[in-house]
Design an enzyme around this catalytic site. Structure first.
Site, short mmCIF file in Angstrom:
data_model
loop_
_atom_site.label_atom_id
_atom_site.label_comp_id
_atom_site.label_asym_id
_atom_site.label_seq_id
_atom_site.Cartn_x
_atom_site.Cartn_y
_atom_site.Cartn_z
N ARG A 128 25.87 21.62 1.34
CA ARG A 128 25.75 22.04 2.61
C ARG A 128 25.40 20.86 3.32
NH1 ARG A 128 23.35 27.46 3.44
NH2 ARG A 128 22.69 26.76 5.10
N ASN A 181 16.54 22.20 8.83
CA ASN A 181 18.08 22.42 9.11
C ASN A 181 18.22 23.18 10.35
OD1 ASN A 181 20.61 23.71 8.79
ND2 ASN A 181 20.13 25.20 7.62
N GLY A 182 18.99 22.52 11.19
CA GLY A 182 19.40 23.13 12.75
C GLY A 182 19.24 22.04 13.57
N GLU A 232 46.58 28.04 7.41
CA GLU A 232 45.55 27.89 6.27
C GLU A 232 46.00 26.87 5.33
OE1 GLU A 232 42.70 28.40 5.89
OE2 GLU A 232 42.34 28.25 3.88
N LYS A 239 29.35 22.89 4.12
CA LYS A 239 29.96 24.06 3.75
C LYS A 239 29.78 25.16 4.72
CE LYS A 239 31.76 27.14 0.91
NZ LYS A 239 33.18 27.49 1.01
N CYS A 249 23.11 21.07 6.24
CA CYS A 249 21.63 20.59 5.81
C CYS A 249 21.12 22.12 4.81
CB CYS A 249 20.66 20.50 6.78
SG CYS A 249 20.97 18.99 7.80
O1 M6R Z 1 31.12 30.64 6.51
P1 M6R Z 1 32.02 31.03 7.44
O2 M6R Z 1 33.36 31.80 6.84
O3 M6R Z 1 31.88 31.32 8.62
O4 M6R Z 1 32.81 29.55 7.68
C1 M6R Z 1 33.76 29.10 8.68
C2 M6R Z 1 34.42 27.94 8.32
O5 M6R Z 1 33.59 27.10 8.43
C3 M6R Z 1 35.25 28.00 6.88
O6 M6R Z 1 36.07 28.69 6.79
C4 M6R Z 1 35.87 26.39 6.76
O7 M6R Z 1 36.96 26.32 7.85
C5 M6R Z 1 36.23 26.11 5.45
N1 M6R Z 1 35.66 25.44 4.81
C6 M6R Z 1 37.52 25.41 5.61
O8 M6R Z 1 38.09 25.56 4.15
#
Ligand code: M6R
Length: 611
Positions: free
Chosen positions: A27, A100-101, A484, A606, A2
Site C-alpha cells: 500500500r 491513511n488519507g 492493458e 496498490k 498508506c
Molecule cells: O483497486 P482498483 O481495481 O480500483 O484499482 C484501480 C487501479 O488503481 C489499478 O487497477 C491499477 O491500475 C493497477 N495497479 C495497475 O496494474
C-alpha cells in the site's frame, strides 16, 4: 495508499506490527514506522524507505524492546517528500497517530494551530496537523474520545486514524472517513488494519468500521461507538481468504505467483456465476426485469479495472446490442456527467476502495441511478455502498501490478455480457449456453497452457529488455488488450510504452517508429486480421521489430513478425483471457531482467485511496 496496523493483546506488539506492515507494504513503501507503549512513554521508531530500514533499527534495540500495544504505518507520500521526519507516526507529547488519507484543509488548520495554540511543526505532513488538532482539544479536558470527536468535524478530506494516548496505555482509538479500516480479533488480542491481508496470518475474524464510528481497542476487547458516544453492536465477519493466498510461497515475486494463479481464478469466478448452464450474476437487489430495463450501461473505473471495462464494452455491444460507455473515474466525476435514471452505472474495482471510483458511485447514487459494483474485496467501501455487488474471486492480490484481478474482472464482464444477451437477445439462448460452457470448461485450461509458456516469453523478453520505447497495437477488443499490456509494461519495468488503435497509427504515431522500435501487435480476431497485417507491414517498412500475438495457424504470421506467440483457438469474446497472460509475463520478465522491484514499482501503491 498508506497502510495502518494496530494491536493490543498479550503478545509482543512490536513483532505483530512489523509483520502486519510487511503484509501492508504494497500500500506504500516510502517509509515505515511504529509507536508502542514502552515503559512509561510512547516509543516511536520510524525510518524512510522500505520496511527493512525500520526493522534494522528495531533489531538494534534488542529483544527487550517489547510491548503489548501499538500502532504502525507504511507510507505512500502525499504531503511532504519521503523522509524520516515526514514518516508516520506523528504526534505530540500526549498522543501519537497514524493516518491513511489526505487532510485537504491542513494548511488553514496549521496556521490556526500555530497562531492560537503556539504549536511547532516538525514535518511537512497533513497528518501532524491532525495530531496537533486533536491534542489541542485533549489538553483542555484529557478525554481522548471527546478530543477526537471535537477535532473530526474540522477536518476536510479523507482519513483512517489509529491513535494512542500516553495516559491510556494499552488502548487504541480508531476512526475512519473515506479511507478503509477494519478491526479484527484472535485468541491473543485485538487489531486495527487497513485491510484483511494485514492480519490474515493471525486471524480471519473481523469487523468493518463504518464512516464516523469510533473503535476503542484494548487487550480485553473492542468497543464501537457513534460520535455521540453511544455504543454500537457489530457482527463479526469471517474472511474466506486463507493466509497462504497472501504469501509468496516458493515464487520469487507475488506478481509471478498471481499470474500463475489465473487458471484457478478464472475457474472460480466463472463457476460462482453459472447456474443450470447459464450465466447468473447471483446479486441481490437487481431482478432480471430491472436489468433488462436499462438503456445504457456506464462502466466507471481506474487503470487496469477500466481496461477490463473496455473489454466488457466490446463483448456486451457485440452480443447484447445495448450501448456501453467506459469512463475514467477521475475524469467522469468532474465532467458534470449526463446521467439518466435508466442508466446502470457499473463500477469496477479490485480493492473496492479506490477514491475516485467510490466518489463516482456516490455521485451516481445521488443522481438517482442504480449502481452495480464488480469488486474483489468483500466488505470494502464500494461493496458496501453499491446497490448490487458481483464479487470476483481473485483472492488477495498483493503485487502492485494487477494481473489475476484483471482476469477475474474480465470473467465478470463475460458473465455480465452473456446475461444481458440472454435478456436482450433471447434468440441467442442456445449460443449463450455454449459460450457459458466454453468459459467454464475450456478457458481455464487454455489460460493454464499460456502461463506455462513463461520460459518462452522470458526468452523473447531478453531481446527487448533494453528498449527505450515500445508500442502496442490492436483493433477492437485487441486495442483494449493493448492498453492493458502497455500499462503493465511501463508500470513495472519503466520502459516507455504506448498503446494505439492500429488504424490510428497513420494519423500521427507512426512518426515515432524508427529502425528497431519494438511493436507488439495483437490480432486475436478474424474480422480485422487482414487490416492488422497491413498495419504491421506499415510499421515493419519503417524499421519496427514486431512481436506478434495471434492464434495458431494465423496466415502469414511468421513472415511479417520477428517473434510470434501463438494462442489456442477459442471464441473471440474470450480471447482477452488467453492473451493477457502473455503480456503480463512479458512485462514481468522485462522488469526482472532490468533489475526492477517487480512487486513494488517506484512511486506507486496498490490501493489508491486518495484522489
Ligand atoms: O483497486 P482498483 O481495481 O480500483 O484499482 C484501480 C487501479 O488503481 C489499478 O487497477 C491499477 O491500475 C493497477 N495497479 C495497475 O496494474
Amino acid at each position: 495508499m498508506c497502510g495502518i496496523i494496530g494491536y493490543s493483546g498479550d503478545q509482543n506488539a512490536v513483532d505483530i506490527l512489523v509483520d502486519g506492515l510487511q503484509s501492508l507494504e504494497y500500500r506504500g513503501y516510502d517509509s515505515a514506522g511504529i509507536a508502542v507503549f514502552y515503559e512509561d512513554h510512547i516509543q516511536v521508531v520510524k525510518a524512510m524507505g522500505k520496511l527493512q530500514n525500520m526493522k534494522r533499527i528495531i533489531e538494534e534495540k534488542g529483544s527487550d524492546f517489547r510491548s503489548n500495544c501499538g500502532i504502525g504505518h507504511t507510507r505512500w507520500a502525499t504531503h511532504g517528500k519521503p523522509s524520516d521526519v515526514n514518516s508516520h507516526p506523528h504526534g505530540t507529547e500526549n498522543l501519537t497517530l497514524v493516518h491513511n488519507g489526505i487532510i485537504e484543509n491542513y494548511l488553514e488548520l496549521k496556521e490556526k494551530l500555530i497562531e492560537e495554540n503556539h504549536y511547532r511543526f516538525q514535518s511537512e505532513t497533513d497528518t501532524e496537523v491532525a495530531a496537533k488538532l486533536i491534542d489541542s482539544f485533549y489538553l483542555t479536558h484529557r478525554d481522548p474520545f471527546r478530543a477526537i470527536t471535537q477535532a473530526l468535524p474540522l477536518l476536510r478530506g479523507s482519513y483512517a486514524f489509529g491513535i494512542v494516548f500516553k495516559d491510556f496505555p494499552g488502548t487504541i482509538f480508531a476512526v475512519r472517513k473515506d479511507s478503509p479500516l477494519i478491526c479484527a480479533l484472535d485468541d491473543t488480542g485485538y487489531y486495527i488494519a487497513s485491510d484483511i491481508p494485514a492480519v490474515l496470518k493471525r486471524t480471519n475474524r473481523y469487523y468493518t468500521l463504518m464512516e464516523g464510528e469510533i473503535a476503542v481497542v484494548t487487550a480485553s476487547g473492542i468497543e464501537f461507538f457513534d460520535s455521540e458516544h453511544r455504543p454500537i453492536t457489530k457482527e463479526i465477519k469471517t474472511a474466506d481468504w486463507d493466509f497462504q493466498a497472501a504469501e509468496k510461497g516458493n515464487f520469487p515475486h507475488f506478481m509471478l505467483k498471481e499470474i500463475m494463479e489465473q487458471p484457478e481464478v478464472v475457474e472460480k469466478t466463472v463457476s460462482a456465476h453459472v447456474k443450470d448452464g447459464l450465466p447468473d450474476l447471483g446479486v441481490e437487489g437487481l431482478s432480471d426485469e430491472e436489468l433488462k430495463a436499462f438503456h445504457r450501461i456506464i462502466f466507471v473505473a481506474c487503470g487496469t479495472a477500466m481496461h477490463a471495462g473496455m473489454v466488457g464494452k466490446a463483448i456486451i455491444e457485440s452480443l447484447a446490442r445495448i450501448p456501453v460507455n467506459v469512463e475514467i473515474a477521475s475524469e467522469f466525476r468532474y465532467n458534470n456527467p449526463v446521467l439518466y435514471p435508466d442508466d446502470l452505472v457499473v463500477v469496477i474495482s479490485q480493492s473496492g476502495e479506490t477514491a475516485d471510483t467510490l466518489a463516482v458511485l456516490r455521485l451516481a447514487k445521488s443522481r438517482g441511478c442504480k449502481t452495480f459494483a464488480v469488486v474483489n474485496v468483500v466488505g470494502s467501501s464500494i461493496a458496501r455502498e453499491a446497490d448490487s455487488v458481483m464479487y470476483t474471486m481473485a483472492g488477495p492480490e498483493i503485487a502492485v501490478a494487477s494481473t489475476k484481478a484483471y482476469s477475474s474482472q474480465v470473467c465478470a464482464m463475460c458473465i455480465f455480457a452473456l446475461k444481458l444477451a440472454l435478456l436482450h437477445q433471447p434468440q441467442l439462448t442456445e449460443q449463450v449456453r455454449l459460450y457459458t460452457k466454453e468459459l467454464l470448461t475450456q478457458i481455464p485450461y487454455f489460460v493454464s497452457a499460456i502461463v506455462n509458456e513463461s520460459d518462452k516469453i522470458r526468452y523473447i523478453a531478453e531481446s527487448f529488455k533494453d528498449a527505450r520505447d515500445l508500442f502496442f497495437i490492436g483493433r477492437g477488443i485487441d486495442y483494449a488488450l493493448s492498453m492493458e499490456g502497455s500499462l503493465k509494461l511501463k508500470e513495472i519495468s519503466y520502459v516507455h510504452s504506448e498503446a494505439y488503435a492500429a488504424g490510428e497509427l497513420k494519423h500521427g504515431t507512426i512518426s515515432l517508429i524508427t529502425e528497431g522500435t519494438p511493436v507488439i501487435a495483437i490480432a486475436t480476431g478474424d474480422e480485422c486480421y487482414e487490416k492488422m497485417i497491413s498495419n504491421m507491414k506499415e510499421v515493419k517498412a519503417r524499421g519496427a521489430k514486431i512481436i506478434f500475438i495471434t492464434k495458431y495457424g494465423a496466415p502469414g504470421a511468421e513472415q511479417i513478425s520477428d517473434r510470434t506467440i501463438y494462442l489456442p483457438h477459442c471464441s473471440e469474446i474470450f480471447m482477452p483471457l488467453i492473451a493477457v497472460p502473455v503480456m503480463q509475463l512479458f512485462a514481468y520478465h522485462v522488469s526482472v531482467l532490468r533489475g526492477c522491484d517487480v512487486d513494488k514499482p517506484r512511486n506507486l501503491a496498490k490501493s489508491v485511496t486518495v484522489e
